[in-house]
Design a protein around this motif. Structure first.
Motif, short mmCIF file in Angstrom:
data_model
loop_
_atom_site.label_atom_id
_atom_site.label_comp_id
_atom_site.label_asym_id
_atom_site.label_seq_id
_atom_site.Cartn_x
_atom_site.Cartn_y
_atom_site.Cartn_z
N GLU A 196 0.84 -1.19 0.00
CA GLU A 196 0.00 0.00 0.00
C GLU A 196 0.88 1.25 0.00
N LEU A 197 1.89 1.22 0.86
CA LEU A 197 2.79 2.37 0.91
C LEU A 197 3.55 2.52 -0.40
N PHE A 198 3.95 1.40 -0.96
CA PHE A 198 4.69 1.43 -2.22
C PHE A 198 3.85 2.08 -3.32
N LEU A 199 2.59 1.61 -3.43
CA LEU A 199 1.72 2.17 -4.47
C LEU A 199 1.33 3.61 -4.15
N GLY A 200 1.15 3.88 -2.86
CA GLY A 200 0.86 5.25 -2.45
C GLY A 200 2.00 6.17 -2.87
N GLY A 201 3.22 5.70 -2.66
CA GLY A 201 4.39 6.49 -3.05
C GLY A 201 4.46 6.67 -4.55
N LEU A 202 4.08 5.63 -5.26
CA LEU A 202 4.09 5.70 -6.72
C LEU A 202 3.09 6.75 -7.21
N THR A 203 1.91 6.76 -6.59
CA THR A 203 0.89 7.74 -6.97
C THR A 203 1.38 9.16 -6.68
N ARG A 204 1.85 9.34 -5.46
CA ARG A 204 2.43 10.63 -5.09
C ARG A 204 3.50 11.04 -6.09
N GLY A 205 4.38 10.10 -6.37
CA GLY A 205 5.47 10.36 -7.29
C GLY A 205 4.96 10.79 -8.66
#
Lengths: 300, 409, 263
Positions: free
Chosen positions: A6-15
């Protein structure tokens, strides 16, 4: 593991969002070597314009998909127009002035645009409708990634591809690359540098507007101040990747997105904004040219 | 034909701005109550306004270009601006100074406490402006985190008083010292940075200090801040609110005079010249034997000193500090003061602070548009008058037997 | 001859580019040496290495120690330290301080020979005042020598081109160097101005006893001024000798002088 994902994908979205904004910084910097402080405001204006269009069209009773498309298009048009105008008023007359002057002018423009929206609209946070329907096939993964995030990732990917195409294969893209190498030389071989700069601002503003609409829809609310912090962070991303470099801006954005996502997820969310700044200070001290940037040689 | 062209252009500009401002200025939405309000009058105002502004803009741009061309062909660059001619004329300058001095001394007895309080704020900004002027105006280092040093001073007084009961006069030099120390702490990592990166990093530094003050509850009491900070006492005698305010006013006048004195002397010294040279050309500056790192650090430290001091006064004046007083916008207001007044010019900065801080206070209707106007000030000054309202004048030396060519200002 | 500058085996890489390749050069006391070569041969890079702007990749740079006979290695010193030790330079693309007056520009050169600190500047005690006054006088004296006295209070940016070039030399001389590095001092000058410059440089050498190393494209000036000439091409030294020797050196003619000498 799910939390990590979740954090990984959240970071990807943010990115992805940072990347859409960072592109504008990096492109402008590549050509006129100016930090366009007002760039974050252009993104905010994109989000606001979209919200206004959505509100009006909703009252007229249009269907959601149509609204999404129209609001997106109008936001892009308006942000580009603002970007174009800002350049003409605040930066063009300072083309040959010291860098400090242009920088101060940019800060002034940023301050002006924020307060313009604040006075014309409101200082309150306004709810921004979530325009992306929940995809059914996403349901089993809903606790990890939402439909909006999927749309953000896809849109970013498409924009990146289009932009790469524009810069690599079109005439104006070639002119942009030439102008970023050497403005005087580009002018001598007959490139209209003023036009190239305008186009750069328009393209950068358009991608920022797309970012603005997407994140507003993702977060669910906006106010006049959203552009500032987002702008700074996108700038950090651009510097991290190597300012002036487009793949660098994207890479830097993802790294920053992940750092923030994991740091707030595993450490503490109080200091979320501090991470970005610390990051910036560390990069500038140890590798001022960023990850993919060309090392700048000061001509003596 | 020319006039017709201009009008056509102005009409285009006007149409463009009506288009540009249409959604944000004309439509006001209220998504909660689902109301949309149409304000067509705004469109009309923008149309007419931008039509005329287009002429003004065009006129000034042309004037600027002609000035640049004149300078290039080596003709006499424009005569010294009015403000400078007045300042050079001792017959006007001396009496004006005396009148201003008397006015400043009598101020708290002529005007109300409220007015005195406003004047104290203005004087605090004069001091902040003069401090930032060292960093931005003289050394050419765009510091957007200047407010952090102000916060350091204010919290120094608040905390040292809270924990150890230190008085205003004890903390004042400590605040100055802490300001300088933080200036150097910030200076070290940014020594190698170019102008624009420096701006962002200092901005980040300012924000980091603010975020820490907001979140580190054990240290700084978080967003609620610290209240009941004592006002300064006079030789150990506690004063009433009224007397204390007047007292702070005079303290501020004294501190401003001190700042002016010190900054003026620094500016006209070996160190001040090195700052200006650094601003003009870093590489040439180093090649002429000036230690870049050291010069930058002294600029940061000596700039921050005044912010630290004025922070102490601020805490004593408001008797309350919290992180909300130290946002990036404070830094930008101070920058605006320096830019409007004239970078590197002491009188300019004083005038800039008084204008920008007092005007919104006295023109209440205008105060809502304060930050908007500050934005305009920054852009317009940079485009048309980068030297500020009262530009800095370089010192003129005379030599025996030398032919005086007399320009230089 | 006793050297004031001795460069041994100097090499400089920029990434993969070899800008300088084992260059040796020595400048004797009171000598005028010219460094010539086609554009991009590495002449300015050589200057930048010697003055500390770039740390060289390899080799040694030795300069005389003031008042003593021996040489000292200065590799890796910062530009300001190099200047303090007695080397001063000018720049190919004039780098004055445009918004400072002519006098102030020269006074910046005095900076490293002055001592006033923060306290001195604020309190302005006797020694500080005296130091300032003598700096003003000395700077003015230099300006007079360079024929710049009429411009003393003008902004440097408002000076005519030739005067700006002379001001750069004046500023460098204010640092009290024993070796002056001039990077294309005659660039953009007309023949009359170049002649004046020729006399000026000769005077600097004779009256002040300063050795001079210059980069220059104007062959007439180079031939008339120099005691020795050093030719570089593609980062390597290809010849060295008196003007007459260089004039007749086939390698030099081939690499560089050919077209100019024929013309």
């Amino acid at each position: 593991m799910d939390y990590f994902l979740e954090l990984f994908l959240g970071g990807l979205t943010r990115g992805s969002i940072y990347a859409l904004i960072a592109l504008g910084y990096t492109m402008v910097y590549g050509i006129i070597e100016l930090i366009n402080f007002a760039h974050g405001e252009i993104y905010m204006i994109g989000a606001f314009t979209a919200l206004i269009v959505i509100s009006v069209l909703t009252l007229m009773g249009m269907n959601t998909v149509a609204i999404l498309v129209i609001a997106g298009v109008i936001a892009v048009i308006y942000s580009s127009a603002y970007g174009y105008t800002v350049e003409k008023i605040a930066y063009k007359p300072l083309r040959n002035a010291p860098r400090l002057s242009a920088l101060i002018s940019a800060i002034g423009m940023s301050l002006f645009l924020q307060n313009y929206v604040l006075l014309a609209q409101t200082s309150d946070f306004l709810p921004f409708p979530n325009l992306v329907p929940d995809f059914e096939f996403m349901e089993p993964y809903a606790h990890i990634i939402g439909s909006t995030e999927i749309v953000i990732l896809l849109t970013t990917a498409v924009v990146m591809v289009l932009l790469t195409f524009l810069i690599k294969f079109t005439t104006i893209g070639k002119a942009m690359r030439a102008a970023s190498q050497d403005k005087t030389m580009a002018m001598l071989v007959g490139i209209n540098v003023n036009r190239v700069i305008s186009v750069t601002f328009v393209v950068g503003s358009a991608t920022a507007a797309i970012g603005g609409v997407l994140i507003a829809s993702h977060v669910g609310m906006i106010n006049f101040y959203i552009g500032f912090i987002a702008g700074i962070k996108a700038f950090v991303a651009a510097v991290l990747g190597g300012i002036g470099s487009i793949p660098g801006a994207v890479l830097g954005s993802f790294i920053l997105g992940w750092t923030e996502s994991f740091a707030t997820g595993y450490v503490s969310s109080d200091y979320e904004d501090v991470f970005a700044f610390l990051f910036l200070v560390l990069i500038l001290i140890f590798r001022p040219s960023g990850i993919l940037g060309r090392t700048e040689k000061n001509k003596v | 034909m020319f006039a017709f062209d201009r009008i056509k252009k102005a009409l285009l500009v006007s149409a463009w701005f009506m288009f540009l401002t249409f959604p944000i200025l004309v439509i006001r939405i209220n998504p909660v109550e689902r109301i949309v309000e149409w304000r067509w009058i705004n469109m009309l105002l923008i149309g007419v306004g931008s039509f005329f502004l287009s002429f003004v803009w065009h006129y000034f741009i042309r004037r600027k270009e002609m000035g640049a061309r004149r300078a290039e062909t080596g003709e006499e660059s424009e005569a010294a601006p009015l403000a400078q001619r007045i300042l050079k004329n001792k017959k006007i300058y001396r009496p004006a100074l005396v009148v201003a001095g008397i006015f400043a001394l009598c101020f708290p007895f002529i005007f109300s406490l409220y007015q005195t309080n406003i004047m104290i704020s203005a004087l605090i900004y004069v001091m902040l402006g003069l401090g930032l002027n060292i960093v931005v105006g003289l050394a050419g280092l765009l510091d957007l985190g200047y407010v952090a040093f102000y916060a350091v001073g204010a919290y120094a007084y608040a905390l040292l008083n809270y924990h150890f009961g230190l008085t205003f006069w004890m903390v004042l030099p400590i605040g100055a010292g802490l300001g300088a120390l933080f200036g150097i702490l910030l200076g070290f990592p940014v020594l190698r940075l170019r102008g624009d990166y420096l701006a962002i990093v200092t901005l980040g530094f300012g924000e980091i200090i603010r975020i820490i003050l907001e979140n580190w509850n054990e240290f700084s009491f978080g967003p609620s801040g610290i209240s009941n900070i004592p006002r300064p006492s006079l030789f150990g005698i506690d004063l009433s609110v009224h007397d204390a305010t007047i007292y702070i006013y005079y303290v501020m006048i004294g501190l401003c005079l001190l700042t002016i004195f010190v900054v003026n002397r620094l500016q006209d010294s070996r160190i001040g010249r090195a700052w200006i040279a650094l601003r003009e050309d870093e590489i040439a500056c180093q090649a002429m034997g000036i230690d870049k790192a050291r010069t930058k650090l002294t600029a940061f430290a000596l700039g921050a000193t005044w912010a630290g001091m004025s922070g102490v006064v601020f805490a004593a004046k408001t008797t309350f500090v919290n992180p909300a007083s130290f946002t990036i916008w404070e830094s930008i207001i101070i920058l605006c003061i320096v830019v409007l007044g004239g970078m590197g010019s002491i009188i300019g900065v004083i005038a800039g602070a008084l204008v920008l801080i007092l005007m919104p206070e006295y023109l209440r209707a205008f105060s809502e548009y304060r930050m908007l106007a500050f934005g305009v000030v920054l852009v317009v000054m940079m485009v048309f008058r980068p030297g500020g309202l009262i530009p800095n004048v370089r010192r003129i030396y005379t030599f025996k037997g030398a032919t005086e060519s007399g320009k230089g200002g | 001859m006793e050297s004031v500058l001795k460069v041994q085996n100097l090499g400089m890489n920029f990434g993969g580019l070899r800008a300088l390749d084992s260059v040796d050069l020595a400048v004797g006391r009171n000598e005028i040496v010219a460094l010539i070569g086609p554009n991009g041969a590495g002449k300015t890079t050589f200057f930048n290495c010697v003055t500390g702007i770039y740390p060289p990749t390899e080799g040694d740079i030795l300069i005389a120690v003031r008042g003593k006979g021996d040489l000292k290695r200065i590799n890796g010193l910062k530009p300001n330290r190099v200047t303090e030790k007695g080397l001063a330079r000018t720049f190919q693309n004039i780098r004055l301080f445009p918004h400072m007056t002519v006098l102030e520009n020269v006074m910046i050169g005095r900076h490293c020979r002055m001592a006033a600190g923060i306290l001195g500047a604020v309190l302005r005690g006797g020694s500080t005042v005296r130091e300032e006054q003598s700096a003003v006088q000395e700077s003015y004296a230099i300006l007079e020598k360079m024929g710049l006295a009429p411009f003393v209070n003008d902004f440097a940016k408002n000076l005519p081109y030739g005067a700006q070039r002379r001001l750069e030399i004046a500023r460098a001389m204010a640092t009290e160097p024993f070796l002056l590095l001039l990077d294309e001092p005659a660039a953009g000058m007309n023949p009359y101005e170049t002649k004046e410059l020729d006399d000026l440089i000769q005077r600097v050498r004779h009256e002040e006893g300063i050795a001079i190393l210059l980069i220059e494209h104007d062959m007439k000036l180079v031939m008339s001024l120099s005691d020795r000439i050093c030719v570089v091409d593609y980062g390597r030294k290809i010849a060295q000798g008196t003007p007459d020797e260089i004039r007749n050196n086939p390698a030099v003619i081939k690499a560089y002088l050919g077209e100019e000498m024929d013309a």
